[in-house]
Scaffold this motif. Structure first.
Motif, PDB file in Angstrom:
ATOM      1  N   GLN A  21       0.836  -1.202   0.000  1.00 32.15           N
ATOM      2  CA  GLN A  21       0.000   0.000   0.000  1.00 32.15           C
ATOM      3  C   GLN A  21       0.874   1.258   0.000  1.00 32.15           C
ATOM      4  OE1 GLN A  21      -3.505   0.028  -0.126  1.00 32.15           O
ATOM      5  NE2 GLN A  21      -3.088  -2.130  -0.601  1.00 32.15           N
ATOM      6  N   TRP A  34       0.094   4.215   0.868  1.00 29.57           N
ATOM      7  CA  TRP A  34      -0.103   4.985   2.099  1.00 29.57           C
ATOM      8  C   TRP A  34       0.737   4.440   3.256  1.00 29.57           C
ATOM      9  CZ3 TRP A  34      -2.182   2.580   6.364  1.00 29.57           C
ATOM     10  CH2 TRP A  34      -2.919   1.418   6.148  1.00 29.57           C
ATOM     11  N   CYS A  70      -0.967  10.681   5.077  1.00 28.24           N
ATOM     12  CA  CYS A  70      -1.053   9.403   4.362  1.00 28.24           C
ATOM     13  C   CYS A  70      -1.605   8.297   5.256  1.00 28.24           C
ATOM     14  CB  CYS A  70       0.315   8.989   3.818  1.00 28.24           C
ATOM     15  SG  CYS A  70       0.887   9.977   2.440  1.00 28.24           S
ATOM     16  N   LYS A  93      -5.241   7.910   3.978  1.00 27.92           N
ATOM     17  CA  LYS A  93      -4.998   6.820   3.021  1.00 27.92           C
ATOM     18  C   LYS A  93      -5.349   7.238   1.603  1.00 27.92           C
ATOM     19  CE  LYS A  93      -5.782   3.363   6.587  1.00 27.92           C
ATOM     20  NZ  LYS A  93      -5.704   4.285   7.683  1.00 27.92           N
ATOM     21  N   ALA A 125      -4.878   4.542  -1.229  1.00 25.62           N
ATOM     22  CA  ALA A 125      -5.312   3.180  -0.918  1.00 25.62           C
ATOM     23  C   ALA A 125      -5.814   2.492  -2.178  1.00 25.62           C
ATOM     24  CB  ALA A 125      -6.394   3.195   0.155  1.00 25.62           C
TER      25      ALA A 125
END
Length: 162
Positions: free
Chosen positions: A84, A86, A154, A158, A161
């Protein structure tokens, strides 16, 4: 019969992770408000202030940022989140910040302490050399603060995402 929700170990680690970020970097957001004022109003304090910054880096920022990194690794591994963005962006940011602490801030803060002490002992005013060397530290400090805020953004929002 009522049931009490269980506190998961993961949730405890999340709380520790957030606490370590606050402890590690919270003080750095005060520096832009305090250091220019002290430089102008109390230049004789600057050797001690820079020595204090080194000490804060050694005993607060580095150990708590390291703990934040370790808890973040645990959290990402536990939920398989390493793919991910993030997660990756804050991970890279904390590595950069830890590197800056040892490679940039500590040596320059020690140097600023020595220059300030020399200048104060020689006449009580901070030299152009001191001010010239303090500017990049303040600039990199401000950029570091922006990185910290972006990492927090972040982790909370997110935005990347998948």
């Amino acid at each position: 019969m009522t049931t009490t929700p269980a506190i998961l170990f993961y949730d405890v680690v999340v709380a520790i992770h957030v606490m370590t970020i606050v402890i590690a970097f919270g003080v750095t957001f005060v520096y832009p408000a305090i250091i220019p004022w002290l430089t102008n109003k109390h230049p004789e304090a600057m050797p001690t202030i820079h020595e204090m910054q080194v000490r804060i880096g050694r005993f607060v920022i580095t150990p708590f940022a390291t703990l934040a990194l370790l808890t973040g690794i645990y959290l990402a591994a536990d939920r398989d989140l390493f793919d991910q963005t993030w997660v990756t962006i804050p991970f890279v940011i904390i590595i950069i910040l830890l590197g800056l602490g040892g490679a940039f801030f500590t040596p320059r803060e020690k140097q600023l302490a020595a220059l300030a002490r020399r200048d104060i002992d020689a006449g009580g005013t901070l030299s152009d050399e001191y001010h010239g060397r303090a500017k990049p530290v303040a600039l990199v400090g401000a950029l570091s603060s922006l990185l910290i805020l972006f990492a927090i953004f972040c982790m909370v929002a997110k935005p990347f995402a998948s």
